[in-house]
Each structure stands twice: as structure tokens, then as C-alpha cells.
Write a protein that holds these residues in place. Structure first.
Motif, PDB file in Angstrom:
ATOM      1  N   SER A  92       1.254  -1.482   0.047  1.00  0.00           N
ATOM      2  CA  SER A  92       0.164   0.021   0.035  1.00  0.00           C
ATOM      3  C   SER A  92       0.834   1.372  -0.132  1.00  0.00           C
ATOM      4  N   CYS A  93       1.971   1.012   0.623  1.00  0.00           N
ATOM      5  CA  CYS A  93       2.725   2.395   0.624  1.00  0.00           C
ATOM      6  C   CYS A  93       3.374   3.097  -0.910  1.00  0.00           C
ATOM      7  N   PHE A  94       3.534   2.101  -1.194  1.00  0.00           N
ATOM      8  CA  PHE A  94       4.259   2.070  -2.415  1.00  0.00           C
ATOM      9  C   PHE A  94       2.703   2.308  -3.997  1.00  0.00           C
ATOM     10  N   GLU A  95       1.617   2.252  -3.693  1.00  0.00           N
ATOM     11  CA  GLU A  95       0.707   2.614  -4.065  1.00  0.00           C
ATOM     12  C   GLU A  95       0.760   4.594  -4.663  1.00  0.00           C
ATOM     13  N   VAL A  96       1.285   4.897  -3.340  1.00  0.00           N
ATOM     14  CA  VAL A  96       1.085   6.406  -2.816  1.00  0.00           C
ATOM     15  C   VAL A  96       2.095   7.112  -3.285  1.00  0.00           C
ATOM     16  N   THR A  97       2.519   8.611  -2.370  1.00  0.00           N
ATOM     17  CA  THR A  97       3.578   8.663  -2.523  1.00  0.00           C
ATOM     18  C   THR A  97       4.045   8.428  -1.321  1.00  0.00           C
ATOM     19  N   HIS A  98       3.158   7.701  -0.249  1.00  0.00           N
ATOM     20  CA  HIS A  98       3.757   7.624   0.880  1.00  0.00           C
ATOM     21  C   HIS A  98       4.827   6.704   1.207  1.00  0.00           C
ATOM     22  N   GLY A  99       5.912   5.534   0.489  1.00  0.00           N
ATOM     23  CA  GLY A  99       6.429   5.012   0.925  1.00  0.00           C
ATOM     24  C   GLY A  99       7.901   5.770   0.390  1.00  0.00           C
ATOM     25  N   ALA A 100       7.844   6.833  -0.313  1.00  0.00           N
ATOM     26  CA  ALA A 100       8.912   8.604  -0.266  1.00  0.00           C
ATOM     27  C   ALA A 100       9.035   9.230   0.535  1.00  0.00           C
ATOM     28  N   ALA A 101       8.047   9.470   1.436  1.00  0.00           N
ATOM     29  CA  ALA A 101       8.587  10.296   2.494  1.00  0.00           C
ATOM     30  C   ALA A 101       9.157   9.539   3.233  1.00  0.00           C
ATOM     31  N   CYS A 102       9.186   8.281   3.770  1.00  0.00           N
ATOM     32  CA  CYS A 102       8.946   7.329   4.573  1.00  0.00           C
ATOM     33  C   CYS A 102      10.449   6.933   5.004  1.00  0.00           C
ATOM     34  N   SER A 103      10.789   7.073   5.798  1.00  0.00           N
ATOM     35  CA  SER A 103      12.680   5.464   5.586  1.00  0.00           C
ATOM     36  C   SER A 103      11.915   3.957   5.786  1.00  0.00           C
ATOM     37  N   THR A 104      11.472   3.813   6.827  1.00  0.00           N
ATOM     38  CA  THR A 104      10.553   2.853   7.087  1.00  0.00           C
ATOM     39  C   THR A 104      10.089   1.976   5.914  1.00  0.00           C
ATOM     40  N   CYS A 105       9.079   2.489   5.152  1.00  0.00           N
ATOM     41  CA  CYS A 105       8.975   1.776   4.318  1.00  0.00           C
ATOM     42  C   CYS A 105       9.799   1.729   3.553  1.00  0.00           C
ATOM     43  N   MET A 106      10.670   2.378   2.734  1.00  0.00           N
ATOM     44  CA  MET A 106      12.017   2.850   1.598  1.00  0.00           C
ATOM     45  C   MET A 106      12.660   1.300   2.163  1.00  0.00           C
ATOM     46  N   LYS A 107      13.875   1.546   3.845  1.00  0.00           N
ATOM     47  CA  LYS A 107      14.124   0.580   3.640  1.00  0.00           C
ATOM     48  C   LYS A 107      13.338  -1.242   3.758  1.00  0.00           C
ATOM     49  N   GLU A 108      12.257  -0.962   4.542  1.00  0.00           N
ATOM     50  CA  GLU A 108      11.704  -2.063   4.120  1.00  0.00           C
ATOM     51  C   GLU A 108      11.525  -2.595   2.668  1.00  0.00           C
ATOM     52  N   ALA A 109      11.025  -2.283   2.023  1.00  0.00           N
ATOM     53  CA  ALA A 109      11.245  -2.485   0.019  1.00  0.00           C
ATOM     54  C   ALA A 109      12.289  -2.959   0.089  1.00  0.00           C
ATOM     55  N   ALA A 110      13.442  -2.025   0.520  1.00  0.00           N
ATOM     56  CA  ALA A 110      14.763  -2.720   0.623  1.00  0.00           C
ATOM     57  C   ALA A 110      15.174  -3.503   0.279  1.00  0.00           C
ATOM     58  N   TYR A 111      14.994  -3.690   1.817  1.00  0.00           N
ATOM     59  CA  TYR A 111      15.535  -5.291   2.149  1.00  0.00           C
ATOM     60  C   TYR A 111      14.685  -6.032   1.775  1.00  0.00           C
ATOM     61  N   THR A 112      13.542  -6.147   1.174  1.00  0.00           N
ATOM     62  CA  THR A 112      12.455  -7.379   0.618  1.00  0.00           C
ATOM     63  C   THR A 112      13.440  -7.170  -0.967  1.00  0.00           C
ATOM     64  N   TYR A 113      13.532  -6.534  -1.452  1.00  0.00           N
ATOM     65  CA  TYR A 113      13.870  -6.736  -2.004  1.00  0.00           C
ATOM     66  C   TYR A 113      15.549  -7.453  -2.072  1.00  0.00           C
ATOM     67  N   GLN A 114      16.019  -6.604  -1.073  1.00  0.00           N
ATOM     68  CA  GLN A 114      17.962  -7.790  -1.108  1.00  0.00           C
ATOM     69  C   GLN A 114      17.363  -9.225  -0.887  1.00  0.00           C
ATOM     70  N   GLU A 115      16.465  -9.761  -0.044  1.00  0.00           N
ATOM     71  CA  GLU A 115      16.362 -11.080   0.441  1.00  0.00           C
ATOM     72  C   GLU A 115      15.435 -11.678  -0.394  1.00  0.00           C
ATOM     73  N   THR A 116      14.315 -11.105  -1.034  1.00  0.00           N
ATOM     74  CA  THR A 116      13.996 -12.159  -2.911  1.00  0.00           C
ATOM     75  C   THR A 116      14.844 -12.414  -3.081  1.00  0.00           C
ATOM     76  N   LYS A 117      15.972 -11.452  -3.424  1.00  0.00           N
ATOM     77  CA  LYS A 117      16.831 -12.571  -4.653  1.00  0.00           C
ATOM     78  C   LYS A 117      17.730 -12.751  -3.765  1.00  0.00           C
ATOM     79  N   LYS A 118      18.004 -12.906  -2.802  1.00  0.00           N
ATOM     80  CA  LYS A 118      18.685 -13.969  -2.023  1.00  0.00           C
ATOM     81  C   LYS A 118      17.613 -14.945  -1.463  1.00  0.00           C
ATOM     82  N   GLY A 119      16.611 -15.604  -2.431  1.00  0.00           N
ATOM     83  CA  GLY A 119      15.959 -16.694  -2.226  1.00  0.00           C
ATOM     84  C   GLY A 119      14.888 -16.883  -1.202  1.00  0.00           C
TER      85      GLY A 119
END
Length: 144
Positions: A92-119
Motif C-alpha cells: 500500500s505504501c508504494f501505491e502512493v507517495t507515502h513510501g517516498a516520504a517514509c524511511s521505514t517503508c523504503m528500508k523495508e522495501a529495499a530489505y524485501t527486495y534484497q532478501e527475495t533476490k537471496k531466495g
């Protein structure tokens, strides 16, 4: 009798008001499984410009989110936007600009991306997010 009823009412209101902060609500909203239907679209392309996207990591976090959006759907967001904004998951955070204004959202998205790439599975990632492992992400160094 009025005094007893008044005290009882005050006690019940106090317990009710503080109950939302107790252990029962410690994990924010998320979907326990992958979506079975179309998800709301994430912001992308030319939408990733303007006042909310003045830093490279803001755009990068949205691009990361887009590449793992089915996993984001299954992750909670610890900025607690489920309470104040009615968000249903990290997606939901990335459906709108909220994700860009919130470091928690951005960090969690980056973490999710990195961990998904690790399998790692969405459930494994969710467990790690709940443990706070996303807090170690340095937004200034995220790369796809």
C-alpha cells in the motif's frame, strides 16, 4: 452507587484506550498469502518525479518495490500506516507517495527486495522484518 458506576466506566474506558498499544497489535497489517487477484498498481515511470522524489534512493526503492510487489503484498509495514492511513500491507505504501516520504517503508522495501533476490520466502522475510532486520538497510547505498 453513582460513584462506583462512574469509576467502573472510567476504568473500562482507560483499559479500552490502552488496549490498542498492547501485545495483541504488535504486528501491522499484511496479507498472509500471495494475491489471488490483481493488485492496485504501484507508482512508476514519470510518477516517480517531483517533490517526493528528490533523492535517488526514493526512486530506487519504488523500482525495487515494483520488482517484488507480490512479496510486498505479504509484508507488514512498521511505520504503522495501517493504523493512521488504512494501509493493508507494505504494498500500500508504494501505491502512493507515502513510501517516498517514509524511511521505514523504503528500508523495508529495499530489505524485501534484497532478501527475495537471496531466495528467501515471503514468510521468512516477514519474520525477519518483525525482528527489525530491515533497520540495518542504508538507503544511501541501495542498488538494484
Amino acid at each position: 452507587m453513582k460513584r462506583v458506576l462512574g469509576c467502573l466506566a472510567a476504568a473500562l474506558l482507560t483499559v479500552g484506550a490502552y488496549a490498542q498499544f498492547g501485545p495483541a497489535s504488535d504486528v501491522p497489517a499484511y496479507h498472509p498469502a500471495a494475491p489471488s487477484a490483481a493488485m492496485p498498481p504501484l507508482m512508476h515511470g514519470t510518477q516517480l518525479s517531483g517533490e517526493y522524489f528528490t533523492h535517488g534512493y526514493q526512486v530506487t526503492s519504488y523500482k525495487m518495490a515494483a520488482s517484488v510487489e507480490r512479496v510486498l503484498w505479504q509484508e507488514p509495514c512498521y511505520c504503522r500506516c495501517d493504523r493512521g492511513m488504512g494501509h493493508k500491507s507494505l504494498h500500500s505504501c508504494f501505491e502512493v507517495t507515502h513510501g517516498a516520504a517514509c524511511s521505514t517503508c523504503m528500508k523495508e522495501a529495499a530489505y524485501t527486495y534484497q532478501e527475495t533476490k537471496k531466495g528467501r520466502s515471503p514468510a521468512q522475510i516477514r519474520d525477519a522484518i518483525e525482528r527489525g532486520e530491515w533497520e540495518l538497510v542504508d538507503l544511501d547505498t541501495i542498488k538494484m
